[in-house]
Design a protein around this motif. Structure first.
Motif, PDB file in Angstrom:
ATOM      1  N   VAL A   1      11.929 -20.330 -11.511  1.00 35.22           N
ATOM      2  CA  VAL A   1      12.670 -21.347 -10.753  1.00 35.22           C
ATOM      3  C   VAL A   1      12.767 -20.928  -9.281  1.00 35.22           C
ATOM      4  CG1 VAL A   1      14.879 -22.562 -10.512  1.00 35.22           C
ATOM      5  CG2 VAL A   1      13.917 -22.176 -12.782  1.00 35.22           C
ATOM      6  N   GLY A   2      12.818 -19.620  -9.024  1.00 37.98           N
ATOM      7  CA  GLY A   2      12.796 -19.135  -7.642  1.00 37.98           C
ATOM      8  C   GLY A   2      11.513 -19.535  -6.928  1.00 37.98           C
ATOM      9  N   ILE A   3      10.381 -19.435  -7.644  1.00 38.62           N
ATOM     10  CA  ILE A   3       9.095 -19.865  -7.064  1.00 38.62           C
ATOM     11  C   ILE A   3       9.120 -21.369  -6.821  1.00 38.62           C
ATOM     12  CG2 ILE A   3       6.619 -20.125  -7.504  1.00 38.62           C
ATOM     13  CD1 ILE A   3       6.758 -17.487  -9.100  1.00 38.62           C
ATOM     14  N   LEU A   4       9.610 -22.136  -7.785  1.00 36.98           N
ATOM     15  CA  LEU A   4       9.710 -23.596  -7.616  1.00 36.98           C
ATOM     16  C   LEU A   4      10.557 -23.938  -6.393  1.00 36.98           C
ATOM     17  CD1 LEU A   4      10.261 -24.824 -11.308  1.00 36.98           C
ATOM     18  CD2 LEU A   4       8.203 -25.130  -9.921  1.00 36.98           C
ATOM     19  N   GLY A   5      11.672 -23.225  -6.236  1.00 42.76           N
ATOM     20  CA  GLY A   5      12.552 -23.465  -5.088  1.00 42.76           C
ATOM     21  C   GLY A   5      11.845 -23.220  -3.765  1.00 42.76           C
ATOM     22  N   GLY A   6      10.940 -22.229  -3.755  1.00 49.63           N
ATOM     23  CA  GLY A   6      10.193 -21.917  -2.541  1.00 49.63           C
ATOM     24  C   GLY A   6       9.110 -22.939  -2.223  1.00 49.63           C
TER      25      GLY A   6
ATOM     26  N   THR B   1      21.091 -24.920 -14.681  1.00 51.16           N
ATOM     27  CA  THR B   1      21.934 -24.142 -13.770  1.00 51.16           C
ATOM     28  C   THR B   1      21.096 -23.502 -12.663  1.00 51.16           C
ATOM     29  OG1 THR B   1      23.399 -23.648 -15.637  1.00 51.16           O
ATOM     30  CG2 THR B   1      23.708 -22.339 -13.667  1.00 51.16           C
ATOM     31  N   LEU B   2      19.937 -22.951 -13.048  1.00 55.48           N
ATOM     32  CA  LEU B   2      19.058 -22.315 -12.054  1.00 55.48           C
ATOM     33  C   LEU B   2      18.494 -23.343 -11.083  1.00 55.48           C
ATOM     34  CD1 LEU B   2      17.110 -19.757 -14.301  1.00 55.48           C
ATOM     35  CD2 LEU B   2      18.957 -19.271 -12.687  1.00 55.48           C
ATOM     36  N   LEU B   3      18.200 -24.551 -11.568  1.00 60.36           N
ATOM     37  CA  LEU B   3      17.684 -25.604 -10.682  1.00 60.36           C
ATOM     38  C   LEU B   3      18.750 -26.018  -9.657  1.00 60.36           C
ATOM     39  CD1 LEU B   3      15.735 -27.833 -13.248  1.00 60.36           C
ATOM     40  CD2 LEU B   3      14.737 -26.393 -11.469  1.00 60.36           C
ATOM     41  N   VAL B   4      20.009 -26.041 -10.080  1.00 60.00           N
ATOM     42  CA  VAL B   4      21.108 -26.333  -9.143  1.00 60.00           C
ATOM     43  C   VAL B   4      21.215 -25.198  -8.124  1.00 60.00           C
ATOM     44  CG1 VAL B   4      23.613 -26.645  -8.894  1.00 60.00           C
ATOM     45  CG2 VAL B   4      22.410 -27.778 -10.765  1.00 60.00           C
ATOM     46  N   ARG B   5      21.134 -23.965  -8.618  1.00 57.29           N
ATOM     47  CA  ARG B   5      21.227 -22.794  -7.721  1.00 57.29           C
ATOM     48  C   ARG B   5      20.112 -22.822  -6.671  1.00 57.29           C
ATOM     49  NH1 ARG B   5      19.845 -16.931  -9.953  1.00 57.29           N
ATOM     50  NH2 ARG B   5      21.755 -17.015 -11.187  1.00 57.29           N
ATOM     51  N   ALA B   6      18.908 -23.236  -7.098  1.00 54.33           N
ATOM     52  CA  ALA B   6      17.750 -23.263  -6.187  1.00 54.33           C
ATOM     53  C   ALA B   6      17.731 -24.513  -5.309  1.00 54.33           C
ATOM     54  CB  ALA B   6      16.460 -23.181  -7.001  1.00 54.33           C
ATOM     55  N   LYS B   7      18.770 -25.368  -5.477  1.00 53.75           N
ATOM     56  CA  LYS B   7      18.867 -26.625  -4.713  1.00 53.75           C
ATOM     57  C   LYS B   7      17.665 -27.556  -4.961  1.00 53.75           C
ATOM     58  CE  LYS B   7      21.975 -24.987  -1.089  1.00 53.75           C
ATOM     59  NZ  LYS B   7      22.452 -23.807  -1.815  1.00 53.75           N
TER      60      LYS B   7
ATOM     61  N   LEU C   1       8.675 -32.986  -5.053  1.00 54.73           N
ATOM     62  CA  LEU C   1       9.067 -32.096  -6.147  1.00 54.73           C
ATOM     63  C   LEU C   1      10.516 -32.327  -6.555  1.00 54.73           C
ATOM     64  CD1 LEU C   1       8.434 -29.752  -8.048  1.00 54.73           C
ATOM     65  CD2 LEU C   1       8.898 -28.168  -6.175  1.00 54.73           C
ATOM     66  N   ARG C   2      11.414 -32.439  -5.569  1.00 53.25           N
ATOM     67  CA  ARG C   2      12.835 -32.645  -5.881  1.00 53.25           C
ATOM     68  C   ARG C   2      13.054 -33.951  -6.640  1.00 53.25           C
ATOM     69  NH1 ARG C   2      16.754 -33.732  -3.413  1.00 53.25           N
ATOM     70  NH2 ARG C   2      18.221 -32.745  -4.795  1.00 53.25           N
ATOM     71  N   LYS C   3      12.300 -34.968  -6.254  1.00 54.40           N
ATOM     72  CA  LYS C   3      12.464 -36.281  -6.894  1.00 54.40           C
ATOM     73  C   LYS C   3      11.977 -36.241  -8.355  1.00 54.40           C
ATOM     74  CE  LYS C   3       9.914 -39.821  -5.727  1.00 54.40           C
ATOM     75  NZ  LYS C   3       8.824 -40.029  -5.123  1.00 54.40           N
ATOM     76  N   ASP C   4      10.816 -35.621  -8.549  1.00 52.38           N
ATOM     77  CA  ASP C   4      10.193 -35.665  -9.876  1.00 52.38           C
ATOM     78  C   ASP C   4      10.779 -34.677 -10.868  1.00 52.38           C
ATOM     79  OD1 ASP C   4       8.656 -37.632  -8.869  1.00 52.38           O
ATOM     80  OD2 ASP C   4       6.725 -36.660  -9.169  1.00 52.38           O
TER      81      ASP C   4
END
Length: 254
Positions: free
Chosen positions: A118-123, A158-164, A131-134
């Protein structure tokens, strides 16, 4: 397997290193670098977990200079070096994100591995606005079939919320619909766990961001049934924490 999609080959041979001197990468070079980073991350995670001897390790415990945190950042550095021509950068980031989510996030079992993915996705989100929409559509594919699946689902959300990558309010509306007025028991349990984790665990959000879930939980508790005691217990914890926050001058009077 969890291999990345292979772009059209431009001649076999070794993966090319990223270009020197700020030049752009081709899409093929980027996928080769992504694959290398994932291989390095898998090895680093396996080594760390072996040392931990069964203790749970979190990315938050490692610090920004740890090898794993550095490799996570390198994924977004690779993305930033992809040629911007004809949308190649955004499309490549999107394809990589989709593969990561559906082949790895959905299957990953370890907290540290999930945090890394999820950290990579956030980056990737800055280079790939859609990406945020889908990703709100992608989370519909996470199962709630049993206790283990619910815990995994909660952790990913929870991790997706943390990564915004998603907002707590978006997930609130999504889960409240899935809870079906309190009739869908696994979703009620997920809603409870998610609100508790986001407000008491880290905290990532306030109770005001979960009005839809809390409304369904309140109605479920009023109707009676096997989950009432658990709902009431968690609601009491949430109320107590909310009052404590307000007492510290963070919230409104009440």
């Amino acid at each position: 397997g969890a291999a990345l999609p292979t772009p059209p080959a431009q001649g076999a041979g070794q993966a090319q290193p990223p270009p020197a001197g700020g030049g752009f990468m081709t899409v093929e070079q980027a996928f080769q670098m992504y694959q290398r980073l994932l291989t390095s991350l898998d090895a680093a995670i396996a080594g760390l977990l072996k040392q931990a001897s069964g203790r749970q390790i979190s990315l938050l415990m490692l610090g920004p200079d740890h090898e794993i945190a550095t490799l996570v950042r390198q994924a977004s550095e690779v993305t930033a070096k992809i040629t911007p021509q004809e949308g190649a950068r955004e499309n490549t980031a999107y394809q990589f994100a989709q593969t990561l989510f559906f082949k790895q996030v959905i299957e990953a079992d370890e907290l540290l591995k999930l945090e890394v993915l999820v950290g990579i996705l956030g980056g990737l989100k800055d280079e790939c606005p859609k990406l945020r929409k889908d990703i709100m559509n992608w989370i519909a594919y996470l199962p709630v079939t049993d206790e283990h699946a619910i815990k995994h689902h909660r952790t990913v959300l929870t991790l997706l919320v943390r990564a915004k990558l998603v907002q707590a309010k978006e997930v609130d509306v999504h889960l409240a619909m899935k809870m079906d007025g309190g009739r869908a028991a696994p979703w009620v349990e997920l809603g409870l766990q998610f609100v508790r984790q986001c407000t008491l665990g880290e905290p990532l959000a306030t109770l005001h961001e979960f009005t839809s879930i809390l409304e369904v939980l309140g109605k479920t508790a009023q109707r009676g049934g096997p989950s009432v005691r658990r709902i009431n217990k968690v609601m009491e914890e949430l109320r107590a924490a909310s009052h404590a926050q307000q007492g510290q001058g963070q919230g409104q009077a009440g």
